[in-house]
Scaffold this motif. Structure first.
Motif, short mmCIF file in Angstrom:
data_model
loop_
_atom_site.label_atom_id
_atom_site.label_comp_id
_atom_site.label_asym_id
_atom_site.label_seq_id
_atom_site.Cartn_x
_atom_site.Cartn_y
_atom_site.Cartn_z
N THR A 1 0.84 -1.19 0.00
CA THR A 1 0.00 0.00 0.00
C THR A 1 0.88 1.24 0.00
O THR A 1 2.09 1.17 0.20
N ASN A 2 0.25 2.39 -0.23
CA ASN A 2 0.98 3.66 -0.20
C ASN A 2 0.91 4.34 1.16
O ASN A 2 1.22 5.53 1.28
N SER B 1 -3.88 3.00 -2.12
CA SER B 1 -3.63 2.19 -3.31
C SER B 1 -3.04 0.85 -2.90
O SER B 1 -2.30 0.74 -1.92
N VAL C 1 -0.84 -2.27 -4.64
CA VAL C 1 -0.03 -2.56 -5.82
C VAL C 1 0.65 -3.92 -5.64
O VAL C 1 1.16 -4.24 -4.56
N ARG D 1 -10.48 -0.72 -9.81
CA ARG D 1 -9.35 -1.26 -10.58
C ARG D 1 -8.79 -0.19 -11.49
O ARG D 1 -9.55 0.55 -12.14
N ASP D 2 -7.48 -0.09 -11.53
CA ASP D 2 -6.84 0.90 -12.39
C ASP D 2 -7.11 0.55 -13.85
O ASP D 2 -6.99 -0.60 -14.26
N ASN E 1 -3.25 -0.01 -15.35
CA ASN E 1 -2.36 -0.94 -14.66
C ASN E 1 -3.17 -2.05 -13.99
O ASN E 1 -3.87 -1.81 -13.01
N CYS F 1 -2.13 -4.30 -12.18
CA CYS F 1 -1.51 -4.66 -10.91
C CYS F 1 -1.82 -3.62 -9.83
O CYS F 1 -1.12 -3.55 -8.81
N LYS F 2 -2.85 -2.83 -10.03
CA LYS F 2 -3.14 -1.76 -9.07
C LYS F 2 -4.64 -1.61 -8.85
O LYS F 2 -5.43 -1.65 -9.79
N TYR F 3 -5.00 -1.41 -7.58
CA TYR F 3 -6.36 -1.05 -7.16
C TYR F 3 -6.26 0.18 -6.26
O TYR F 3 -5.25 0.38 -5.57
N THR F 4 -7.29 1.01 -6.26
CA THR F 4 -7.38 2.12 -5.32
C THR F 4 -8.66 1.98 -4.50
O THR F 4 -9.64 1.39 -4.96
#
Length: 255
Positions: free
Chosen positions: A41-42, A55, A57, A89-90, A93, A95-98
């Protein structure tokens, strides 16, 4: 075995001996423990910026997450209050969700993801985790303002950190002030891209078309920021082009 009978003749006798034999069991094959699906996560040091979404990743593409295994709480004095959210879902990308949720400054939160909340397209599963975090207030950041002058036309003002990574940028069509809020403590550089074709980004050169890359210029000094500082650089004359002075960074390293 050798044996002498009653007449003194040497001979041999054969005898038998019963023995029990138990076949050894086949060794149990060691179970290979699969590496958990790593999801980052960020949320750094327990904080998020105001307006920043959480996010998720991974290194391999996500399958659809199990939202029933994901919970977000606001931590109150004596209890936890569940906070609703949406996972997005991005679009570029895989490989990324927010996570979209109503988070407010000054409040504390707890994000819990159970085991297998996230899976990869190869059916790898994530481990469980719990993260406490809060939304940082404005006074825990720094703010930097530039007064831009002496140029006609579009320009892109970029702010770079000490690793030469662009962390923020703003597009301007005329001279004036540009602000960069919510900055971490550290050293920064600023760069202007002269957007001569008006596409809002830096355009590279093209030898086949005989086109030169769009010009750039650097603010002639590094700027140090600390928590709570609000610095306004009086005048940045972008009509005068300055190349990047690498010696500025070398001086910082030698101290």
């Amino acid at each position: 075995y050798p044996f002498t009978d009653t007449l003194g003749v040497l001979g041999y006798k054969q005898d038998t001996l019963p023995m029990r034999f138990t076949a050894p069991r086949a060794p149990r094959s060691a179970k290979v423990k699969k590496t958990p699906y790593s999801v980052e996560t960020n949320i750094k040091s327990g904080f998020l910026k105001q307006g920043q979404k959480i996010s998720f990743v991974a290194k391999t593409p996500f399958a659809k997450p199990d939202t029933a295994r994901i919970r977000l709480y606001e931590i109150l004095d004596k209890e936890k209050k569940k906070v609703s959210f949406r996972l997005i879902r991005d679009s570029i990308n895989s490989c990324k969700y927010t996570m979209a949720a109503g988070l407010a400054q000054g409040k504390k939160y707890l994000l819990i993801t159970d085991s297998a909340a996230f899976r990869s397209i190869y059916n790898d599963r994530s481990d469980s985790s719990g993260i406490k975090f809060s939304i940082r207030t404005d006074d825990s950041y720094a703010k930097l303002t530039f007064n831009i002058k002496n140029y006609e036309g579009g320009r892109l003002i970029q702010l770079l950190n000490n690793k030469e990574v662009v962390i923020s940028e703003a597009y301007m069509k005329k001279d004036g002030k540009v602000e960069f809020p919510l900055l971490e403590s550290g050293f920064y550089r600023a760069r202007v891209i002269y957007d001569t074709n008006g596409d809002g980004k830096w355009t590279t050169g093209d030898f086949s078309l005989g086109r030169q890359p769009e010009s750039t210029s650097y603010y002639p000094a590094e700027i140090e920021l600390k928590t709570g500082w609000e610095i306004e650089q009086d005048q940045w004359d972008i009509g005068t082009k300055n190349v990047k002075d690498q010696k500025l960074r070398e001086k910082k390293k030698t101290k």
